[in-house]
Enzyme design. Structure first.
Site, PDB file in Angstrom:
ATOM      1  N   CYS A  17      36.572   5.888 -11.645  1.00  0.00           N
ATOM      2  CA  CYS A  17      36.443   4.591 -10.976  1.00  0.00           C
ATOM      3  C   CYS A  17      35.741   4.715  -9.627  1.00  0.00           C
ATOM      4  O   CYS A  17      35.043   3.796  -9.193  1.00  0.00           O
ATOM      5  CB  CYS A  17      37.808   3.941 -10.809  1.00  0.00           C
ATOM      6  SG  CYS A  17      39.023   5.003 -10.006  1.00  0.00           S
TER       7      CYS A  17
ATOM      8  N   GLU B 294      29.056  -1.492 -13.069  1.00  0.00           N
ATOM      9  CA  GLU B 294      29.763  -0.242 -13.333  1.00  0.00           C
ATOM     10  C   GLU B 294      29.499   0.205 -14.772  1.00  0.00           C
ATOM     11  O   GLU B 294      29.828  -0.502 -15.717  1.00  0.00           O
ATOM     12  CB  GLU B 294      31.269  -0.409 -13.110  1.00  0.00           C
ATOM     13  CG  GLU B 294      32.038   0.889 -13.290  1.00  0.00           C
ATOM     14  CD  GLU B 294      33.526   0.737 -13.014  1.00  0.00           C
ATOM     15  OE1 GLU B 294      34.105   1.656 -12.436  1.00  0.00           O
ATOM     16  OE2 GLU B 294      34.094  -0.302 -13.388  1.00  0.00           O
TER      17      GLU B 294
END
Length: 495
Positions: free
Chosen positions: A297, A397
């Site tokens: 992440c 992302e």
């Protein structure tokens, strides 16, 4: 309710398949299952039982009963710490088996799981075991007419939902502070990677935790996860995963006004200034994006390089990737880079690579599947240059081994580029000028800034983000705040 498994490294173990509720493994109420797939071979490892909403209710009821039972509620913080230390010891004793399971089920290299992931579990449990009898309240002086003090009390039943990228680590980050503060837990595992924590469940019972204190369930997010979030018997939800899912959890938790902690997505920048040590920057830039197959992440997936050193850095970075990121069998000692965790994630990453090419970015390295003996969800480490900040590969992302490199002219432009994102989880910068480093660190909109490194998190230091990267903090002393209430008690001394 176990199956005997043997891994390619020769390790053998009895793999639990059930839902761990009240210190026992049980079938799901309708006996539904989900399959766990080895991402390196695409073969099924085994199938585990998948919780229904009814099973979630059973686990929550067990946790509620345990929370009120003297066998847990009556323990001192010191006694809770002893149990946590015992669990940490058992995890350490079973390190090779746990690393083997993690490698088989998740695809990360065995050497990494053994050297980094299992020790992280041990360290986190021991850290919070030490805090279990040191989470103090206060006496507050308001004058002689009143005696005022505070106590820190557990929240109650904590529903915790973990992701598939770090199954062991993420579980420890959540159960550590929760148990430290005296809560009980229903831990919902990622449906893609349930096996390692099911093995840990055996160790929970062996460590001596009372029944119902820590319940560990498998299941699909839309069914078991949603039921856990919406359960009126759950006092807190902690979630790590995508920003989109985090938003859905916020909506569902709002119906019962649950306390929530969210650690969600990121698109973290890494800035290389003109005075940086380029070899150091290249080394850490590689770690920051290619570790764990890019499934991090906080991955520093946007590298911003001063135009005067852009070419030199790109060549140094490319050389590091080619030297270190050896793609191969995750059980092989030489492997740094294993497969993506699932076929869905594999296809998602390849989809972004295709988009990057279509948008006009240059694939300097990689950009294609890298099957091993014709099998597996392997993708070659991918480096994009000639990237514009408007491109999807720069803004969204990807959660894979893909990095976008852009150039900048001034410090102000670097900060503007770094902050031009809806996310705010991690960030990194490289410079020999520590005055500049501290100045820029304060300007970057992120929960964490690494100076002359990247992604070297530590269990003693708070972890979390700003903007759409989450709410609250995990790890460190700050991680305790999410798992206790502060009760104020006023005593009238003037009677």
């Amino acid at each position: 309710m176990e199956v005997e498994l043997t891994a390619p490294n020769g390790k053998k173990w009895s793999q639990p398949l059930g839902l761990f509720i009240n210190n026992e493994f049980v079938k799901s109420s309708n006996e539904q299952t989900l399959a766990s797939i080895n991402p390196a071979t695409e073969a099924e490892i085994c199938s585990v039982f998948a919780a229904t909403a009814e099973d979630v209710d059973t686990a929550v009821a067990a946790a509620r009963k345990a929370f009120k039972d003297p066998s847990w509620k009556g323990l001192s913080g010191t006694e809770r710490g002893v149990l946590m230390h015992k669990l940490a010891d058992l995890v350490a004793e079973n390190a090779e088996i746990l690393a083997t399971i993690e490698c088989l089920d998740n695809g990360k290299p065995y050497a990494t799981a053994l050297a980094e992931n299992v020790p992280e579990v041990v360290n986190v449990l021991r850290y919070y075991a030490g805090y279990a009898d040191k989470n103090f309240g206060q006496v507050i002086d308001v004058g002689p007419a009143k005696f005022a003090y505070t106590v820190k009390e557990p929240l109650g039943v904590c529903g915790q939902i973990i992701p598939w990228n770090y199954p062991l680590d993420m579980a420890a980050w959540k159960i550590g502070p929760a148990l430290c503060c005296g809560n009980t837990v229903v831990l919902k595992l990622a449906e893609q990677t349930p096996l390692s924590m099911l093995y840990v469940a055996k160790l929970v019972k062996e460590a001596g935790f009372p029944p119902g204190v820590l319940n560990i369930i498998n299941g699909h997010g839309r069914e078991a996860g949603a039921a856990l979030v919406q359960s009126p018997g759950v006092d807190k939800i902690a979630f790590t995963g995508s920003t989109a899912t985090g938003k859905e959890i916020m909506k569902m938790a709002a119906l019962t006004m649950k306390n929530i902690t969210l650690e969600t997505g990121g698109k973290s920048p890494l800035i290389v200034f003109e005075d940086a040590d380029l070899d150091l920057a290249a080394t850490w830039s590689h770690i920051g994006i290619m570790s764990n197959q890019g499934q991090i992440c906080t991955a520093t997936s946007r590298i911003l390089v001063h135009e005067s050193v852009y070419d030199k850095f790109v060549e140094a970075f490319k050389a590091k990737v080619e030297e270190i990121s050896v793609v191969g069998d995750p059980f092989a000692e030489t492997t740094f880079h294993g497969p993506q965790v699932t076929k869905a994630q594999y296809e998602r990453v390849l989809g972004y690579i295709k988009i990057g090419k279509e948008e006009g970015a240059t694939v300097m390295l990689g950009g294609e599947p890298a099957p091993q003996q014709g099998k597996g969800f392997f993708i070659a480490p991918t480096v994009f240059t000639n990237v514009k900040p408007s491109m999807k590969i720069y803004r969204e992302e990807i959660f894979g081994p893909c990095v976008a490199i852009v150039s900048f002219k001034t410090e102000e432009e670097a900060i503007e580029l770094a902050n031009d994102t809806t996310y705010g989880l991690g960030s990194a910068l490289f410079t020999k000028d520590l005055v500049k480093a501290h100045r820029v660190a304060r300007e970057i909109e992120a929960g964490m800034v690494w100076i002359n490194s990247s992604n070297d998190s530590d269990y003693r230091i708070p972890f979390g983000g700003v903007k759409q990267s989450g709410i609250g903090r995990e790890l460190g002393e700050a991680g305790l705040a999410a798992y206790c209430n502060i009760k104020s008690i006023h005593v009238n001394m003037a009677v």
